[in-house]
Design a protein around this motif. Structure first.
Motif, PDB file in Angstrom:
ATOM      1  N   ILE A  47       0.836  -1.200   0.000  1.00 49.52           N
ATOM      2  CA  ILE A  47       0.000   0.000   0.000  1.00 49.52           C
ATOM      3  C   ILE A  47       0.871   1.250   0.000  1.00 49.52           C
ATOM      4  O   ILE A  47       0.616   2.209  -0.743  1.00 49.52           O
ATOM      5  CB  ILE A  47      -0.934  -0.018   1.228  1.00 49.52           C
ATOM      6  N   GLU A  48       1.894   1.251   0.816  1.00 53.65           N
ATOM      7  CA  GLU A  48       2.773   2.425   0.938  1.00 53.65           C
ATOM      8  C   GLU A  48       3.440   2.752  -0.389  1.00 53.65           C
ATOM      9  O   GLU A  48       3.429   3.913  -0.828  1.00 53.65           O
ATOM     10  CB  GLU A  48       3.809   2.153   2.017  1.00 53.65           C
ATOM     11  N   ASP A  49       4.015   1.751  -1.052  1.00 58.03           N
ATOM     12  CA  ASP A  49       4.678   1.999  -2.338  1.00 58.03           C
ATOM     13  C   ASP A  49       3.678   2.473  -3.386  1.00 58.03           C
ATOM     14  O   ASP A  49       3.961   3.401  -4.169  1.00 58.03           O
ATOM     15  CB  ASP A  49       5.375   0.726  -2.824  1.00 58.03           C
ATOM     16  N   GLY A  50       2.509   1.850  -3.396  1.00 56.54           N
ATOM     17  CA  GLY A  50       1.504   2.233  -4.388  1.00 56.54           C
ATOM     18  C   GLY A  50       0.963   3.623  -4.179  1.00 56.54           C
ATOM     19  O   GLY A  50       0.794   4.394  -5.134  1.00 56.54           O
ATOM     20  N   LEU A  51       0.695   3.992  -2.937  1.00 59.86           N
ATOM     21  CA  LEU A  51       0.163   5.330  -2.663  1.00 59.86           C
ATOM     22  C   LEU A  51       1.200   6.407  -2.924  1.00 59.86           C
ATOM     23  O   LEU A  51       0.871   7.490  -3.442  1.00 59.86           O
ATOM     24  CB  LEU A  51      -0.317   5.411  -1.213  1.00 59.86           C
ATOM     25  N   ALA A  52       2.453   6.158  -2.560  1.00 60.83           N
ATOM     26  CA  ALA A  52       3.504   7.152  -2.802  1.00 60.83           C
ATOM     27  C   ALA A  52       3.660   7.402  -4.296  1.00 60.83           C
ATOM     28  O   ALA A  52       3.787   8.556  -4.740  1.00 60.83           O
ATOM     29  CB  ALA A  52       4.820   6.672  -2.192  1.00 60.83           C
ATOM     30  N   GLN A  53       3.647   6.332  -5.095  1.00 64.80           N
ATOM     31  CA  GLN A  53       3.744   6.513  -6.549  1.00 64.80           C
ATOM     32  C   GLN A  53       2.519   7.251  -7.084  1.00 64.80           C
ATOM     33  O   GLN A  53       2.632   8.147  -7.927  1.00 64.80           O
ATOM     34  CB  GLN A  53       3.862   5.149  -7.240  1.00 64.80           C
ATOM     35  N   ARG A  54       1.362   6.878  -6.577  1.00 60.07           N
ATOM     36  CA  ARG A  54       0.117   7.501  -7.051  1.00 60.07           C
ATOM     37  C   ARG A  54       0.098   8.993  -6.715  1.00 60.07           C
ATOM     38  O   ARG A  54      -0.350   9.818  -7.515  1.00 60.07           O
ATOM     39  CB  ARG A  54      -1.059   6.781  -6.397  1.00 60.07           C
ATOM     40  N   ALA A  55       0.582   9.358  -5.538  1.00 63.65           N
ATOM     41  CA  ALA A  55       0.636  10.766  -5.154  1.00 63.65           C
ATOM     42  C   ALA A  55       1.589  11.542  -6.051  1.00 63.65           C
ATOM     43  O   ALA A  55       1.296  12.669  -6.478  1.00 63.65           O
ATOM     44  CB  ALA A  55       1.060  10.884  -3.689  1.00 63.65           C
ATOM     45  N   ARG A  56       2.764  10.946  -6.367  1.00 63.74           N
ATOM     46  CA  ARG A  56       3.696  11.622  -7.290  1.00 63.74           C
ATOM     47  C   ARG A  56       3.054  11.822  -8.654  1.00 63.74           C
ATOM     48  O   ARG A  56       3.206  12.877  -9.279  1.00 63.74           O
ATOM     49  CB  ARG A  56       4.975  10.793  -7.433  1.00 63.74           C
ATOM     50  N   LEU A  57       2.321  10.803  -9.118  1.00 56.71           N
ATOM     51  CA  LEU A  57       1.667  10.896 -10.421  1.00 56.71           C
ATOM     52  C   LEU A  57       0.639  12.019 -10.440  1.00 56.71           C
ATOM     53  O   LEU A  57       0.613  12.839 -11.371  1.00 56.71           O
ATOM     54  CB  LEU A  57       0.996   9.553 -10.742  1.00 56.71           C
ATOM     55  N   LEU A  58      -0.206  12.074  -9.430  1.00 57.79           N
ATOM     56  CA  LEU A  58      -1.257  13.097  -9.397  1.00 57.79           C
ATOM     57  C   LEU A  58      -0.672  14.491  -9.211  1.00 57.79           C
ATOM     58  O   LEU A  58      -1.209  15.474  -9.742  1.00 57.79           O
ATOM     59  CB  LEU A  58      -2.252  12.771  -8.287  1.00 57.79           C
ATOM     60  N   ASP A  59       0.422  14.595  -8.479  1.00 56.06           N
ATOM     61  CA  ASP A  59       1.106  15.886  -8.342  1.00 56.06           C
ATOM     62  C   ASP A  59       1.600  16.380  -9.702  1.00 56.06           C
ATOM     63  O   ASP A  59       1.400  17.543 -10.065  1.00 56.06           O
ATOM     64  CB  ASP A  59       2.265  15.745  -7.356  1.00 56.06           C
ATOM     65  N   LEU A  60       2.240  15.495 -10.479  1.00 57.05           N
ATOM     66  CA  LEU A  60       2.716  15.873 -11.819  1.00 57.05           C
ATOM     67  C   LEU A  60       1.556  16.167 -12.755  1.00 57.05           C
ATOM     68  O   LEU A  60       1.641  17.065 -13.609  1.00 57.05           O
ATOM     69  CB  LEU A  60       3.591  14.755 -12.389  1.00 57.05           C
ATOM     70  N   LEU A  61       0.471  15.423 -12.605  1.00 60.41           N
ATOM     71  CA  LEU A  61      -0.688  15.646 -13.462  1.00 60.41           C
ATOM     72  C   LEU A  61      -1.302  17.018 -13.195  1.00 60.41           C
ATOM     73  O   LEU A  61      -1.657  17.743 -14.140  1.00 60.41           O
ATOM     74  CB  LEU A  61      -1.715  14.538 -13.220  1.00 60.41           C
ATOM     75  N   LEU A  62      -1.424  17.404 -11.936  1.00 63.15           N
ATOM     76  CA  LEU A  62      -1.935  18.739 -11.609  1.00 63.15           C
ATOM     77  C   LEU A  62      -1.015  19.828 -12.153  1.00 63.15           C
ATOM     78  O   LEU A  62      -1.480  20.841 -12.697  1.00 63.15           O
ATOM     79  CB  LEU A  62      -2.075  18.881 -10.091  1.00 63.15           C
ATOM     80  N   ARG A  63       0.283  19.620 -12.010  1.00 62.76           N
ATOM     81  CA  ARG A  63       1.239  20.595 -12.526  1.00 62.76           C
ATOM     82  C   ARG A  63       1.076  20.761 -14.038  1.00 62.76           C
ATOM     83  O   ARG A  63       1.161  21.877 -14.567  1.00 62.76           O
ATOM     84  CB  ARG A  63       2.661  20.140 -12.184  1.00 62.76           C
ATOM     85  N   ASP A  64       0.815  19.672 -14.742  1.00 71.75           N
ATOM     86  CA  ASP A  64       0.661  19.732 -16.196  1.00 71.75           C
ATOM     87  C   ASP A  64      -0.675  20.362 -16.582  1.00 71.75           C
ATOM     88  O   ASP A  64      -0.736  21.176 -17.508  1.00 71.75           O
ATOM     89  CB  ASP A  64       0.763  18.323 -16.779  1.00 71.75           C
ATOM     90  N   ILE A  65      -1.745  20.002 -15.886  1.00 69.64           N
ATOM     91  CA  ILE A  65      -3.072  20.538 -16.215  1.00 69.64           C
ATOM     92  C   ILE A  65      -3.106  22.048 -16.067  1.00 69.64           C
ATOM     93  O   ILE A  65      -3.696  22.764 -16.890  1.00 69.64           O
ATOM     94  CB  ILE A  65      -4.147  19.869 -15.324  1.00 69.64           C
TER      95      ILE A  65
END
Length: 866
Positions: free
Chosen positions: A101-119
């Motif tokens: 769970i920890e590895d998956g959530l950390a990756q998911r948070a990085r992804l959504l952070d980059l996605l917001l930055r791009d949007i």
């Protein structure tokens, strides 16, 4: 030390537990054996025995109630505020399970952070066709004023949470991503505090990971985001108020983290900087931890009709003069449609495969996705693409044929408005239902915070338990309960606490002027309501004690004190009591009893004891971040006392009511004692105490006006009752022995500077408080100070003997005029104080007290408090 518990004996409590046949069960394996990581916990539970376990759980429920833990459920016919539900058996995960769970959530948070930055930046994901533009430009939560905005440290997602469930094969999947105002971490912390105090041996022996490091990381992250004053930034928690679903958590987190709880009206923007409006002036704000939805934060640029935000906040953020966590605009990713595209987005933005998959989702705005989704429509979950607020997902398997046909027609007519997800049998967990362990569907809300170089995931979660085993998500709005989540550590657990001293020195301070006007107002009315409740309780208690001593109807008719005392009670509770002259009315014992019960328990009037106690609790709830846990427990206990119903008094009405009123007076005395001994002498204390002093003076004026203006035969019994109600009998007896006369009573209660119950004592305390408030710009005395000094001077110069001299018709006319004058000037002082410091419109706050009012409109209070 070796454990005294044998894990192999963990069988009794769970022996009759039956898992759901189609779901993964957290407690039992498919062969019916208990999973290894639960054995030590259940060995402890079995070792306690049923009686001890029940005793401890009663303690837990008592703690939850005392702490006022609650969740607001909208549109609930039983009332909005729902007590928090916590199961006595936590969810347990091994370190290896949690690592996934920890590895998956950390990756998911990085992804959504980059996605917001791009949007909100280059929008490559739209230009390259990875994400349909309709999901951004058609999304009401995409804030165009925020496009091109930079955020502190380029961190678009400081705090993130996700709702997870476990599939039947044991793998985890994300149901929802929460990027806008992630809530629930405070409830997870409260659950942990309760569980570790109820099951301390099991908690220690199981070597459970602590949560404090997560909250330290959250605090450090918010400090690091501050654009200015990074050594000691001013951080506030922005709330929409007590009607928000998770208001308790917001107040609790503000207190735990040491932040000021504010609403939009407490803030103002000046020259693109955000300031907190306080009694000491405007104080710059560096970071806002917000719990208000994006578009409600700024009525100037985002949503004009919003009453929750601060005009100009968007421009202040755009100018990098304030950090907002999470930044404005992050709600754009909370549409469930985004989950259908996270796999290709992860490959594009991170160059990785998504580690923690979502529940399979289809956005119906794409024809191919719609066709595929309709293939499994009979057993699916349907959600709106852009839902406003909480909208319950639709389980198609639960619909009848007509409802299913109608839903299909709506989807085909407007497919872009819907998302269809697969339905997953969520894992089940044991929960007590009517004393029996029963399988219930489980989902977990997990949290991550952006630390210095990676996302830190909380080693625990807010586990939510549904009413049954159906569905893919357990929602608190639908009546779900909660569980603590224990993650077993591989090694030694940290003992860090947020209260642990830090290495670097901090500047010494005795500050306290950063009190928002909202909190000032609520503290002022908390003091007034508490004192008003005490006044009604003491008066009702005095009447009840004397009625209990009566032998029959004849003794009631011969008494002289009941008509004036009933008149006083009518004035204080605003009930319609008639007040004929003594000797011209025949009192009926049953009618008097009904009047007394109505004054205590009636729900139809604002001034009854029950109504005033409710107002006290409401005002206390609004300043949860400003009062101690002990103070809140006193208020909660006071509210419990008033849940007694008149039907419970039928066997011994006066005796039982007298016991209740004694307990209420003691609770209110405890509240006053905690306020006096536990609060620092800053503005918070001053306004709380000013409210108490004003209300005590007004309550006493009402009592004297109703009882001692008209002379009556055998006045000594009435004087004794008045002294008893005013809590001054002992002082009077010590000074005057057995002699009871009006003038000494009036002197003691009106003009005696040594009596803490007298009117002059309240005015002296008020004057001292007013002198300590921030001065006016011209350096002159404020209107409130002048009014208080005028009343105080008149009280000091008062000739009590002349006041008490009887006039024509047996009335003490001078005393009546004097009390009316004071009853007009003191409410005017309260109005002036409110207009000057509490930032309200100049409205009359007089509250009519019928029957024996003081002044033209009697006691002050038309605003009715917060």
């Amino acid at each position: 030390m070796p454990s005294p518990v044998n894990p192999t004996r963990a069988a009794n409590l769970a022996q009759h537990y039956v898992p759901a046949p189609t779901s993964y069960d957290e407690l039992k394996a498919p062969d019916g054996s208990m999973r290894e990581h639960f054995r030590l916990l259940f060995a402890h539970l079995d070792g306690l025995g049923n009686a001890e376990l029940e005793r401890r759980w009663d303690k837990a429920k008592h703690l939850l109630h005392e702490n006022g833990v609650s969740y607001n459920v909208y549109h609930d016919p039983q009332g909005m505020e729902r007590p928090w539900s916590l199961s006595p058996i936590p969810v347990v995960h091994t370190a290896e399970q949690w690592q996934v769970i920890e590895d998956g959530l950390a990756q998911r948070a990085r992804l959504l952070d980059l996605l917001l930055r791009d949007i909100y930046g280059a929008q490559r994901v739209l230009l390259e066709g990875v994400l349909p533009p309709e999901l951004i430009f058609g999304n009401p939560h995409f804030l165009r004023p925020c496009h091109g905005m930079s955020v502190p440290r380029e961190c678009w997602l400081p705090l993130y949470c996700a709702d997870l469930l476990r599939r039947p094969d044991g793998s985890f999947a994300v149901v929802e991503d929460r990027t806008q105002t992630p809530s629930g971490a405070g409830y997870a912390l409260e659950n942990r505090i309760i569980m570790s105090s109820v099951l301390p041996e099991a908690f220690r022996e199981c070597n459970v990971e602590r949560l404090s490091l997560f909250f330290r990381a959250l605090r450090d992250t918010l400090h690091r985001l501050a654009p200015h004053n990074r050594d000691n930034p001013r951080i506030v928690l922005l709330t929409s108020g007590p009607y928000n679903a998770s208001y308790f958590e917001q107040a609790y987190l503000a207190q735990y983290l040491g932040y000021t709880l504010v609403n939009g009206a407490d803030l103002t923007v000046r020259q693109d900087h955000v300031y907190l409006k306080t009694l000491g002036g405007l104080q710059p704000v560096d970071v806002i931890l917000r719990r208000v939805n994006d578009d409600y934060c700024d009525p100037l640029e985002l949503r004009p009709e919003s009453m929750l935000g601060t005009p100009g906040l968007t421009q202040a953020a755009r100018s990098n003069n304030v950090a907002i966590a999470n930044p404005l605009g992050t709600g754009v990713l909370q549409t469930p449609a985004i989950q259908a595209y996270l796999d290709p987005l992860c490959r594009m933005l991170l160059g990785e495969e998504l580690k923690l998959a979502s529940v399979r989702a289809f956005w119906c705005g794409e024809p191919a996705a719609l066709r595929e989704a309709l293939g499994s429509f009979d057993d699916a979950v349907v959600q709106q693409t852009f839902a406003e607020g909480f909208v319950e997902p639709v389980l198609t398997r639960m619909l009848d044929a007509q409802a299913r046909t109608e839903l299909l027609a709506r989807i085909r007519a407007k497919p872009e408005a819907y998302v269809i997800k697969e339905r997953v049998d969520a894992s089940t967990t044991p929960t007590f239902c009517e004393g029996v362990l029963t399988a219930r569907a489980l989902s977990m809300r997990c949290f991550a915070v952006a630390a210095r170089d990676a996302y830190l995931v909380m080693p625990g979660a807010l586990a939510r338990v549904a009413d049954g085993v159906e569905g893919t998500e357990a929602s608190m709005q639908l009546g779900a309960g909660s569980k603590d989540t224990w993650v077993l550590s591989r090694g030694a657990v940290t003992t860090f606490s947020l209260l642990t001293p830090i290495d670097r020195p901090v500047a010494l301070s005795r500050g306290g002027s950063d009190l928002p006007s909202r909190a000032t107002d609520n503290l002022y009315w908390l003091g007034r309501y508490a004192e008003r409740a005490e006044g009604v309780a003491r008066l009702a208690r005095g009447l009840c004690a004397r009625l209990r001593e009566l032998g029959n109807q004849h003794e009631l008719e011969r008494s002289t004190e009941f008509v004036p005392l009933l008149r006083a009670l009518g004035a204080q509770t605003q009930l319609s009591y008639t007040a004929p002259l003594p000797g011209e009315i025949t009192l009926d014992l049953h009618a008097v009893q009904e009047q007394l019960l109505a004054a205590v328990f009636s729900d139809g009037k604002d001034g009854t004891l029950r109504a005033v106690v409710r107002s006290t609790l409401r005002a206390g709830r609004l300043v949860r971040d400003r009062i101690s846990t002990d103070t809140w427990r006193v208020l909660a206990a006071l509210d419990d006392e008033m849940k007694t119903t008149p039907a419970e008094l039928r066997h011994d009405p006066f005796g039982t009511l007298l016991d209740l009123l004694n307990r209420v007076v003691l609770r209110l005395a405890a509240f006053s004692g905690l306020a006096m001994d536990s609060m620092t002498r800053g503005h918070a204390f001053r306004f709380l105490d000013m409210g108490r002093r004003l209300e005590r003076a007004l309550t006493l004026l009402v009592l004297l006006r109703a009882t001692l203006v008209e002379r009556c035969e055998r006045e000594s019994s009435l004087l004794e009752a008045v002294l008893d109600i005013a809590d001054s009998s002992m002082t009077y007896r010590r000074r005057y022995l057995a002699t009871l006369q009006v003038a000494p009573v009036i002197d003691l209660l009106l003009t005696d500077e040594t009596n803490p119950r007298s009117v002059i004592y309240q005015m002296e305390a008020l004057t001292r408080h007013l002198e300590a408030l921030p001065p006016s710009r011209d350096g002159l005395r404020s209107p409130e100070e002048l009014m208080a000094l005028s009343v105080l001077t008149d009280l000091k110069l008062c000739d009590v003997a002349q006041l008490c001299a009887p006039g024509a018709g047996g009335q003490r006319q001078r005393l009546s005029a004097w009390l009316i004058d004071l009853g007009t000037r003191i409410p005017a002082l309260s109005d002036s104080l409110s207009d000057r410091y509490l930032n309200h419109a100049k409205l009359s706050r007089h509250l009519s007290l019928r029957g024996a009012g003081v002044g033209p409109n009697a006691a002050d209070g038309g605003k009715g408090g917060p």
